[in-house]
Design a protein around this motif. Structure first.
Motif, PDB file in Angstrom:
ATOM      1  N   HIS A 456       1.148  -1.020  -0.326  1.00  0.00           N
ATOM      2  CA  HIS A 456       0.035   0.085  -0.215  1.00  0.00           C
ATOM      3  C   HIS A 456       1.037   1.673   0.102  1.00  0.00           C
ATOM      4  O   HIS A 456       1.464   1.482   0.797  1.00  0.00           O
ATOM      5  N   THR A 457       0.883   1.704  -0.784  1.00  0.00           N
ATOM      6  CA  THR A 457       1.525   3.081  -1.322  1.00  0.00           C
ATOM      7  C   THR A 457       0.920   4.852  -1.422  1.00  0.00           C
ATOM      8  O   THR A 457       0.060   4.922  -2.474  1.00  0.00           O
ATOM      9  N   THR A 458       2.053   5.028  -0.295  1.00  0.00           N
ATOM     10  CA  THR A 458       0.941   6.500   0.058  1.00  0.00           C
ATOM     11  C   THR A 458       1.658   7.538  -0.949  1.00  0.00           C
ATOM     12  O   THR A 458       3.054   7.798  -0.055  1.00  0.00           O
ATOM     13  N   ILE A 459       1.499   8.495  -1.236  1.00  0.00           N
ATOM     14  CA  ILE A 459       2.406   9.987  -1.803  1.00  0.00           C
ATOM     15  C   ILE A 459       1.755  11.312  -2.161  1.00  0.00           C
ATOM     16  O   ILE A 459       0.663  11.097  -2.854  1.00  0.00           O
ATOM     17  N   ASN A 460       2.989  11.958  -1.650  1.00  0.00           N
ATOM     18  CA  ASN A 460       2.432  13.038  -1.210  1.00  0.00           C
ATOM     19  C   ASN A 460       3.272  14.189  -2.066  1.00  0.00           C
ATOM     20  O   ASN A 460       4.856  14.001  -1.557  1.00  0.00           O
ATOM     21  N   ALA A 461       3.446  14.992  -3.146  1.00  0.00           N
ATOM     22  CA  ALA A 461       3.721  15.353  -3.947  1.00  0.00           C
ATOM     23  C   ALA A 461       3.840  16.766  -4.024  1.00  0.00           C
ATOM     24  O   ALA A 461       2.758  16.750  -4.481  1.00  0.00           O
ATOM     25  N   ALA A 462       4.518  17.657  -3.918  1.00  0.00           N
ATOM     26  CA  ALA A 462       4.543  19.501  -4.677  1.00  0.00           C
ATOM     27  C   ALA A 462       4.214  19.395  -6.045  1.00  0.00           C
ATOM     28  O   ALA A 462       3.153  20.321  -6.042  1.00  0.00           O
ATOM     29  N   LYS A 463       5.093  18.974  -6.757  1.00  0.00           N
ATOM     30  CA  LYS A 463       4.458  18.925  -8.223  1.00  0.00           C
ATOM     31  C   LYS A 463       4.481  17.136  -8.621  1.00  0.00           C
ATOM     32  O   LYS A 463       5.010  16.474  -8.339  1.00  0.00           O
ATOM     33  N   PRO A 464       4.007  17.260  -9.951  1.00  0.00           N
ATOM     34  CA  PRO A 464       4.186  15.894 -10.677  1.00  0.00           C
ATOM     35  C   PRO A 464       5.247  15.372 -10.799  1.00  0.00           C
ATOM     36  O   PRO A 464       6.438  16.051 -11.452  1.00  0.00           O
ATOM     37  N   PHE A 465       5.482  13.987 -10.782  1.00  0.00           N
ATOM     38  CA  PHE A 465       7.005  13.463 -11.152  1.00  0.00           C
ATOM     39  C   PHE A 465       6.211  12.387 -12.143  1.00  0.00           C
ATOM     40  O   PHE A 465       5.060  11.634 -11.349  1.00  0.00           O
ATOM     41  N   LEU A 498      11.587  -1.935 -13.754  1.00  0.00           N
ATOM     42  CA  LEU A 498      10.614  -0.506 -12.941  1.00  0.00           C
ATOM     43  C   LEU A 498       9.175  -0.889 -13.877  1.00  0.00           C
ATOM     44  O   LEU A 498       9.393  -0.613 -15.041  1.00  0.00           O
ATOM     45  N   MET A 499       8.167  -0.399 -13.425  1.00  0.00           N
ATOM     46  CA  MET A 499       6.868   0.116 -13.454  1.00  0.00           C
ATOM     47  C   MET A 499       6.682   1.533 -13.444  1.00  0.00           C
ATOM     48  O   MET A 499       6.558   1.533 -12.111  1.00  0.00           O
ATOM     49  N   GLN A 500       6.645   2.269 -14.429  1.00  0.00           N
ATOM     50  CA  GLN A 500       6.624   4.244 -13.518  1.00  0.00           C
ATOM     51  C   GLN A 500       4.786   4.200 -14.133  1.00  0.00           C
ATOM     52  O   GLN A 500       3.950   3.518 -13.830  1.00  0.00           O
ATOM     53  N   ILE A 501       4.636   5.056 -12.534  1.00  0.00           N
ATOM     54  CA  ILE A 501       3.659   6.221 -11.857  1.00  0.00           C
ATOM     55  C   ILE A 501       3.284   6.876 -12.335  1.00  0.00           C
ATOM     56  O   ILE A 501       4.582   7.118 -11.720  1.00  0.00           O
ATOM     57  N   GLU A 502       3.150   7.681 -13.214  1.00  0.00           N
ATOM     58  CA  GLU A 502       3.190   9.072 -13.277  1.00  0.00           C
ATOM     59  C   GLU A 502       2.224   9.710 -12.344  1.00  0.00           C
ATOM     60  O   GLU A 502       0.951   9.242 -11.970  1.00  0.00           O
ATOM     61  N   VAL A 503       2.751  10.166 -11.213  1.00  0.00           N
ATOM     62  CA  VAL A 503       1.574  11.170  -9.996  1.00  0.00           C
ATOM     63  C   VAL A 503       2.009  12.793 -10.201  1.00  0.00           C
ATOM     64  O   VAL A 503       2.446  12.902 -10.410  1.00  0.00           O
ATOM     65  N   GLY A 504      -0.048  12.907  -9.562  1.00  0.00           N
ATOM     66  CA  GLY A 504       0.137  14.437 -10.067  1.00  0.00           C
ATOM     67  C   GLY A 504       0.620  15.067  -9.126  1.00  0.00           C
ATOM     68  O   GLY A 504       0.702  14.352  -7.501  1.00  0.00           O
ATOM     69  N   ALA A 505       0.269  16.144  -8.659  1.00  0.00           N
ATOM     70  CA  ALA A 505       0.520  17.000  -7.527  1.00  0.00           C
ATOM     71  C   ALA A 505      -0.250  16.570  -6.485  1.00  0.00           C
ATOM     72  O   ALA A 505      -1.755  16.484  -6.479  1.00  0.00           O
ATOM     73  N   GLY A 506      -0.018  16.890  -4.859  1.00  0.00           N
ATOM     74  CA  GLY A 506      -1.238  16.586  -4.223  1.00  0.00           C
ATOM     75  C   GLY A 506      -1.110  14.560  -3.422  1.00  0.00           C
ATOM     76  O   GLY A 506       0.321  14.367  -3.922  1.00  0.00           O
ATOM     77  N   LEU A 507      -1.836  13.978  -3.990  1.00  0.00           N
ATOM     78  CA  LEU A 507      -1.950  12.744  -2.704  1.00  0.00           C
ATOM     79  C   LEU A 507      -2.156  11.570  -3.632  1.00  0.00           C
ATOM     80  O   LEU A 507      -3.463  12.494  -4.706  1.00  0.00           O
ATOM     81  N   THR A 508      -1.648  10.651  -3.752  1.00  0.00           N
ATOM     82  CA  THR A 508      -1.522   9.519  -5.046  1.00  0.00           C
ATOM     83  C   THR A 508      -1.662   8.549  -4.191  1.00  0.00           C
ATOM     84  O   THR A 508      -0.921   8.053  -3.304  1.00  0.00           O
ATOM     85  N   SER A 509      -2.357   7.395  -3.999  1.00  0.00           N
ATOM     86  CA  SER A 509      -2.548   6.023  -3.535  1.00  0.00           C
ATOM     87  C   SER A 509      -2.841   4.990  -4.045  1.00  0.00           C
ATOM     88  O   SER A 509      -3.903   5.539  -4.489  1.00  0.00           O
ATOM     89  N   PHE A 510      -2.066   4.143  -4.391  1.00  0.00           N
ATOM     90  CA  PHE A 510      -3.113   3.001  -5.610  1.00  0.00           C
ATOM     91  C   PHE A 510      -1.706   0.856  -4.047  1.00  0.00           C
ATOM     92  O   PHE A 510      -1.264   1.525  -3.157  1.00  0.00           O
ATOM     93  N   VAL A 511      -2.769   0.470  -4.337  1.00  0.00           N
ATOM     94  CA  VAL A 511      -1.734  -0.941  -4.462  1.00  0.00           C
ATOM     95  C   VAL A 511      -1.468  -1.525  -5.337  1.00  0.00           C
ATOM     96  O   VAL A 511      -1.937  -1.575  -6.492  1.00  0.00           O
ATOM     97  N   MET A 512      -0.267  -1.974  -4.742  1.00  0.00           N
ATOM     98  CA  MET A 512       0.850  -2.769  -5.657  1.00  0.00           C
ATOM     99  C   MET A 512       0.756  -4.006  -4.695  1.00  0.00           C
ATOM    100  O   MET A 512       0.571  -4.821  -3.985  1.00  0.00           O
ATOM    101  N   HIS A 513      -0.394  -5.291  -5.974  1.00  0.00           N
ATOM    102  CA  HIS A 513      -0.144  -6.785  -6.031  1.00  0.00           C
ATOM    103  C   HIS A 513       1.040  -7.414  -6.472  1.00  0.00           C
ATOM    104  O   HIS A 513       1.099  -7.548  -7.468  1.00  0.00           O
ATOM    105  N   VAL A 514       1.678  -8.505  -5.648  1.00  0.00           N
ATOM    106  CA  VAL A 514       2.785  -8.506  -6.462  1.00  0.00           C
ATOM    107  C   VAL A 514       3.031 -10.547  -6.387  1.00  0.00           C
ATOM    108  O   VAL A 514       3.902 -11.224  -5.517  1.00  0.00           O
TER     109      VAL A 514
END
Length: 683
Positions: A456-465, A498-514
């Motif tokens: 379970h991943t939560t990302i908080n970013a000032a800018k997209p990356f 590597l699996m690339q995920i485009e993240v926007g500014a603000g809060l992003t969350s996702f679940v990765m099942h492996v």
């Protein structure tokens, strides 16, 4: 025998055409402190801090001698012991915010730099007649670099001292001074330090730094030849003649460090041949000496594939560090996969659960830990697999604590332009860092991995990356699901994983099942090893423990003799259709398990991991080869009892174990396909 000078001349000819600047690494590391362990991984590092690693400065003579100012108990030797200790305890103390350890590492740094002599030399030879050898300083340099990363206010002091030392070292190398047998094999460590200076603090000395790198390579073992198809040993070396006249070029720990020599060389030669040779080195090592635990066999020198031969603890942590560096330069998935296997299998398996005792050598099939007779280790003593303060040689006591901290500090990387962030190793982490364009990013990864399949991943970013996650090669039918419900299959890059995920500014969350399948790896004598995901599974043999020695200054520091108290003589059915994976922890994909399930600590102990695999087995005759070590797995064994089900648990949680099993399955004929070390079939 091939004379080393022949290869020195070849190296000189190759490097003479080298570029005048460093090639960039494909990926960059984050400063120490930006990545923190959480969950079970934090608990594991706390166990290490509470164990011998966090207390050896109080009592262990090699790092606690009282012969300097103020009556402090300190590290008189900036050689192997003190240098190793410093290199490991700098990240350990900072990651755990341990005030005492941080104060002691700072005092160590201050003492060393304050006593640098007028020539630039750092170390105990100052004011003595002892010869000046370069190698013992290299781990100290790694520790000093980490301190600068965490405390930028130290930059000027440390960088000034390093540049002063480099000028002296360059003169010494030109005069063929400072190189003995250990420096001749470990030159790549100094090259990496010089490259850090070149990349971050060159101070106009780029030409001198490059020249020093080249002369280090000229002075040392020609790793591109050692690791070549022509000269690489394909089995145990104790009865072979080293073609280079350099016996230590087949030394397991030297080779673990040497694995990063060729990618380091590439940065100043720009020769694709160095990258090709680095890839070949890795493949040769694990083809001919690899272990199901992820490490390779070298009970001092390379030892082949037999399950009873040893793997040194120093080898494990150095190979992990080299594999991380190889990925940073080359970006091939195989390096990261192998490092993760070593971290989650070989590293914990050779240390007691409370991390007060460690082995010098671990075995894949290890039915006792005691003073063995006759000695199964041709180059090491019979006491080598006892768990204790310093069985056989003391180096691993001061060196092993770098394993977990450096696994953590290399778990996240950035792209070369620092615009993207990468999670390389899967596990529970928190990251707080600043990417290019002042993009402040926070990442929380909540997972039980490798004791679970979901992150379970939560990302908080000032800018997209762009955020990238490594998808290990063993993952099957994996997917990623975003907070809005959108789901897609994992489709990583085939080379980097590597699996690339485009993240926007603000809060992003996702679940990765492996998820992964149970897999079978072919081993010698028709035996097999059992895997699922990064974990190797083994029979955890019940054991008795007896204290056979105790340090007079520290009651926790004991030597433990272990002997089996239960059956271990089993063959298994190699048909994966008869095997069942069990996980008592991960039940719900929708919410983090830490809300409802907490892994016990220390997790790497008998009965603690929530995962297991049950297999069909039968008792067989399996003779001993000496006092409590066993022969090779019997081929075509005959069952002498009824078939029964046995439980296999993660290799890292066992101390006595069978992990390479004879096979009695009617499917045995399938195992004739493929080489040893390959996965033969999966469920």
């Amino acid at each position: 025998m091939l004379h080393p000078k022949v290869f020195l001349i070849a190296c000189l000819a190759q490097i003479s055409t080298a570029a005048t600047e460093l090639a960039p690494k494909r990926f960059s590391t984050l400063p120490l402190g930006d990545i923190k362990p959480t969950g079970w991984l934090h608990d594991q590092l706390q166990v290490q801090t509470d164990g011998v690693a966090g207390h050896m400065h109080e009592f262990y003579e090699l790092v606690s001698k009282s012969d300097w100012i103020g009556g402090h108990s300190y590290y008189s030797y900036l050689e192997e012991a003190g240098s190793y200790w410093f290199n490991a305890m700098v990240p350990n103390g900072i990651l755990m915010n341990n005030t005492i350890i941080n104060e002691k590492t700072q005092a160590f740094l201050n003492y060393v730099l304050d006593n640098q002599d007028e020539t630039g030399w750092l170390g105990p030879e100052v004011g003595t007649d002892k010869p000046r050898y370069l190698w013992g300083r290299y781990p100290f340099f790694f520790g000093a670099i980490q301190m600068v990363e965490y405390r930028p206010e130290l930059t000027d002091t440390v960088v000034t001292a390093l540049h002063k030392f480099v000028k002296l070292a360059n003169r010494m190398l030109h005069n063929e001074e400072g190189i003995e047998k250990w420096a001749a094999t470990r030159w790549e460590d100094f090259v990496i330090v010089l490259q850090w200076l070149y990349d971050h603090h060159p101070r106009g000395e780029e030409e001198l730094l490059l020249d020093t790198m080249k002369h280090l390579k000229w002075s040392g073992v020609p790793w591109e030849k050692v690791f070549s198809q022509e000269y690489f040993p394909t089995g145990p070396v104790e009865n072979l003649t080293n073609p280079f006249g350099m016996e230590l070029s087949w030394h397991g720990v030297n080779m673990a460090e040497g694995l990063k020599a060729l990618p380091a060389t590439y940065r100043f030669t720009h020769n694709q041949s160095d990258i090709d040779a680095a890839n070949d080195s890795w493949d040769l090592m694990f083809k001919y000496h690899g272990r199901p635990s992820g490490a390779y066999a070298a009970d001092e020198m390379l030892a082949g594939l037999e399950a009873v031969r040893g793997t040194e603890l120093c080898l494990v942590v150095e190979a992990m560090f080299s594999g991380s560096y190889l990925y940073q330069v080359i970006g091939d998935l195989k390096y990261a996969d192998r490092v993760e296997r070593m971290a989650y299998n070989a590293l914990p398996a050779t240390i007691t659960a409370d991390m007060w005792g460690r082995q010098y050598l671990q075995q894949q099939n290890q039915i006792a830990a005691k003073n063995m007779s006759p000695n199964p280790f041709p180059e090491d003593g019979p006491y080598s697999n006892v768990f204790g303060l310093e069985p056989n040689y003391p180096c691993c006591t001061v060196n092993f604590p770098q394993g977990w901290p450096k696994f953590i500090t290399n778990a996240f990387l950035t792209t070369a332009d620092r615009e993207g962030l990468i999670q390389l190793y899967l596990g529970p982490f928190q990251v707080q860092t600043t990417l290019s364009a002042a993009n402040q990013v926070q990442v929380t990864v909540d997972t039980l991995y490798p004791f679970g399949d979901t992150l379970h991943t939560t990302i908080n970013a000032a800018k997209p990356f762009t955020y990238s996650v490594r998808v290990p090669s063993w993952v099957t039918d994996g997917f990623i699901r975003f907070s809005g419900g959108k789901q897609r299959q994992l489709a990583p890059d085939s080379e980097s994983g590597l699996m690339q995920i485009e993240v926007g500014a603000g809060l992003t969350s996702f679940v990765m099942h492996v998820p992964a399948r149970i897999s079978i790896e072919k081993r010698l004598h028709g035996s097999v090893a059992v895997h699922r995901g990064p974990l190797n599974y083994a029979l955890d043999i019940p054991r008795s423990e007896k204290i056979i020695a105790q340090d007079p200054h520290e009651p926790h520091a004991v030597d433990l003799q272990m002997e089996p108290t239960g059956a271990w003589e089993y063959a298994i059915d190699s048909d994966t259709a008869t095997m069942t994976f069990h996980n008592e922890a991960e039940l719900d994909l929708e919410s983090p398990w830490t809300d409802s399930y907490s892994l016990p600590s220390p997790i790497f102990d008998s009965g603690k991991p929530p995962v297991s695999i049950t297999v069909n087995a039968c008792s067989i005759e399996w003779p001993l080869a000496g006092d409590m070590f066993i022969t090779s797995p019997p081929e075509h064994p005959r069952c002498i009892g009824e078939e029964r089900m046995i439980q296999l648990t993660p290799f890292g949680a066992t101390r006595l174990r069978i992990s390479e099993f004879p096979v009695y399955s009617t499917h045995e004929d399938q195992l004739d396909d493929g080489d040893v070390g390959q996965t033969v079939f999966t469920l």
